[in-house]
Design a protein around this motif. Sequence first.
Motif, PDB file in Angstrom:
ATOM      1  N   ASN A 126       0.837  -1.199   0.000  1.00  0.00           N
ATOM      2  CA  ASN A 126       0.000   0.000   0.000  1.00  0.00           C
ATOM      3  C   ASN A 126       0.878   1.259   0.000  1.00  0.00           C
ATOM      4  O   ASN A 126       1.601   1.521   0.961  1.00  0.00           O
ATOM      5  CB  ASN A 126      -0.919  -0.007   1.233  1.00  0.00           C
ATOM      6  CG  ASN A 126      -1.927   1.129   1.199  1.00  0.00           C
ATOM      7  OD1 ASN A 126      -1.982   1.906   0.241  1.00  0.00           O
ATOM      8  ND2 ASN A 126      -2.738   1.242   2.238  1.00  0.00           N
ATOM      9  N   THR A 163      -0.501   4.283  -0.404  1.00  0.00           N
ATOM     10  CA  THR A 163      -1.418   5.395  -0.141  1.00  0.00           C
ATOM     11  C   THR A 163      -1.552   5.615   1.368  1.00  0.00           C
ATOM     12  O   THR A 163      -0.982   4.881   2.179  1.00  0.00           O
ATOM     13  CB  THR A 163      -2.814   5.105  -0.726  1.00  0.00           C
ATOM     14  OG1 THR A 163      -3.491   4.132   0.094  1.00  0.00           O
ATOM     15  CG2 THR A 163      -2.718   4.564  -2.140  1.00  0.00           C
ATOM     16  N   THR A 164      -2.357   6.608   1.728  1.00  0.00           N
ATOM     17  CA  THR A 164      -2.614   6.879   3.151  1.00  0.00           C
ATOM     18  C   THR A 164      -3.873   6.182   3.653  1.00  0.00           C
ATOM     19  O   THR A 164      -4.243   6.329   4.826  1.00  0.00           O
ATOM     20  CB  THR A 164      -2.754   8.401   3.369  1.00  0.00           C
ATOM     21  OG1 THR A 164      -3.813   8.900   2.547  1.00  0.00           O
ATOM     22  CG2 THR A 164      -1.463   9.130   3.010  1.00  0.00           C
ATOM     23  N   ARG A 165      -4.518   5.419   2.777  1.00  0.00           N
ATOM     24  CA  ARG A 165      -5.739   4.716   3.161  1.00  0.00           C
ATOM     25  C   ARG A 165      -5.391   3.405   3.875  1.00  0.00           C
ATOM     26  O   ARG A 165      -4.770   2.519   3.295  1.00  0.00           O
ATOM     27  CB  ARG A 165      -6.599   4.442   1.925  1.00  0.00           C
ATOM     28  CG  ARG A 165      -7.230   5.696   1.327  1.00  0.00           C
ATOM     29  CD  ARG A 165      -8.029   5.371   0.072  1.00  0.00           C
ATOM     30  NE  ARG A 165      -7.155   5.179  -1.084  1.00  0.00           N
ATOM     31  CZ  ARG A 165      -7.596   4.805  -2.290  1.00  0.00           C
ATOM     32  NH1 ARG A 165      -8.884   4.528  -2.468  1.00  0.00           N
ATOM     33  NH2 ARG A 165      -6.745   4.673  -3.284  1.00  0.00           N
ATOM     34  N   ASP A 186       6.309   4.844  -1.459  1.00  0.00           N
ATOM     35  CA  ASP A 186       5.312   5.329  -0.504  1.00  0.00           C
ATOM     36  C   ASP A 186       4.862   6.759  -0.824  1.00  0.00           C
ATOM     37  O   ASP A 186       5.677   7.687  -0.856  1.00  0.00           O
ATOM     38  CB  ASP A 186       5.894   5.258   0.916  1.00  0.00           C
ATOM     39  CG  ASP A 186       4.835   5.494   1.983  1.00  0.00           C
ATOM     40  OD1 ASP A 186       3.645   5.194   1.718  1.00  0.00           O
ATOM     41  OD2 ASP A 186       5.182   5.984   3.071  1.00  0.00           O
ATOM     42  N   LYS A 187       3.553   6.892  -1.072  1.00  0.00           N
ATOM     43  CA  LYS A 187       2.929   8.181  -1.405  1.00  0.00           C
ATOM     44  C   LYS A 187       3.522   8.831  -2.658  1.00  0.00           C
ATOM     45  O   LYS A 187       3.424  10.042  -2.862  1.00  0.00           O
ATOM     46  CB  LYS A 187       3.035   9.160  -0.227  1.00  0.00           C
ATOM     47  CG  LYS A 187       2.427   8.640   1.067  1.00  0.00           C
ATOM     48  CD  LYS A 187       2.598   9.645   2.199  1.00  0.00           C
ATOM     49  CE  LYS A 187       2.058   9.110   3.503  1.00  0.00           C
ATOM     50  NZ  LYS A 187       2.809   7.907   3.971  1.00  0.00           N
ATOM     51  N   LYS A 188       4.092   8.005  -3.539  1.00  0.00           N
ATOM     52  CA  LYS A 188       4.707   8.529  -4.760  1.00  0.00           C
ATOM     53  C   LYS A 188       4.121   7.915  -6.023  1.00  0.00           C
ATOM     54  O   LYS A 188       4.621   8.150  -7.117  1.00  0.00           O
ATOM     55  CB  LYS A 188       6.220   8.277  -4.728  1.00  0.00           C
ATOM     56  CG  LYS A 188       6.942   8.990  -3.592  1.00  0.00           C
ATOM     57  CD  LYS A 188       8.418   8.637  -3.577  1.00  0.00           C
ATOM     58  CE  LYS A 188       9.117   9.304  -2.395  1.00  0.00           C
ATOM     59  NZ  LYS A 188      10.561   8.937  -2.319  1.00  0.00           N
ATOM     60  N   GLY A 212       1.066   7.999  -8.327  1.00  0.00           N
ATOM     61  CA  GLY A 212      -0.142   8.778  -8.594  1.00  0.00           C
ATOM     62  C   GLY A 212      -1.236   8.009  -9.295  1.00  0.00           C
ATOM     63  O   GLY A 212      -2.415   8.317  -9.152  1.00  0.00           O
ATOM     64  N   SER A 233      -3.160   4.203 -10.636  1.00  0.00           N
ATOM     65  CA  SER A 233      -3.863   3.150  -9.891  1.00  0.00           C
ATOM     66  C   SER A 233      -2.906   2.184  -9.215  1.00  0.00           C
ATOM     67  O   SER A 233      -3.234   1.584  -8.193  1.00  0.00           O
ATOM     68  CB  SER A 233      -4.793   2.377 -10.828  1.00  0.00           C
ATOM     69  OG  SER A 233      -4.036   1.746 -11.858  1.00  0.00           O
ATOM     70  N   GLY A 248      -1.559   2.526  -5.805  1.00  0.00           N
ATOM     71  CA  GLY A 248      -1.328   3.960  -5.904  1.00  0.00           C
ATOM     72  C   GLY A 248      -2.535   4.777  -5.482  1.00  0.00           C
ATOM     73  O   GLY A 248      -3.618   4.240  -5.176  1.00  0.00           O
ATOM     74  N   ASN A 249      -2.354   6.093  -5.488  1.00  0.00           N
ATOM     75  CA  ASN A 249      -3.422   7.001  -5.037  1.00  0.00           C
ATOM     76  C   ASN A 249      -4.661   6.952  -5.929  1.00  0.00           C
ATOM     77  O   ASN A 249      -5.760   7.258  -5.486  1.00  0.00           O
ATOM     78  CB  ASN A 249      -2.888   8.432  -4.969  1.00  0.00           C
ATOM     79  CG  ASN A 249      -1.844   8.610  -3.886  1.00  0.00           C
ATOM     80  OD1 ASN A 249      -1.952   8.017  -2.818  1.00  0.00           O
ATOM     81  ND2 ASN A 249      -0.825   9.419  -4.160  1.00  0.00           N
TER      82      ASN A 249
END
Length: 206
Positions: free
Chosen positions: A92, A94-96, A125-127, A129, A131, A173-174
Amino acid sequence: MGGQYKITGDKYPRMRPARRRGRLAFAGVACATVLGVLGWGTLQLIDVFTGGDEASAAGTAAGCRVTPARASASPAAVAVPKPAQITVNVLNATTRKGLAQQTADELKKRGFRIGDVTNAPAQFDKKVGGSGVLLGPAAALKGALPVLGTQLPAAERRTDAARKGATVDLIIGNGFKGLAKPADADAALAGLATPRPTPAAEKKGC
């Protein structure tokens, strides 16, 4: 002429018939010119719209035979690994919270073997953008990654030449909104095993 009808000066009257003949000659030349231009234009249009026919006729006259393109025979089935033969790490980025576990559970229902389920490393991580990212060794480019890609078609596919083993990663991804619908994923997987036939090229024999 004598008597009271005398012609004086340097101008002589012209007879009307001569003038008519001049006009008729000019009209005839003009008509011929117009008809010539129209005829030339018609020939050009015929050449444009029948170019292919003329080329075909030329080939026939030269003894060449043109065969229309036909679909080639159905290609043999391609050996792709089954989901049960692929181990997937679900990461994961994302922040979810809980997204990796939910995705892993769904992949397990669809027959995949599940490896690590955790957060993505700092590199991703968090990079991410989009799917997601599908990551695996170079050997997975034509095997495990396409099969896993049927579950997340929009994901980016990457390989790591230094990576060992056959395990692949699904990095969420986000832009992730869920895996593909089971029916769509099954259809895509069947398409990998049986590629569509490609049309054969047009053949010319002389």
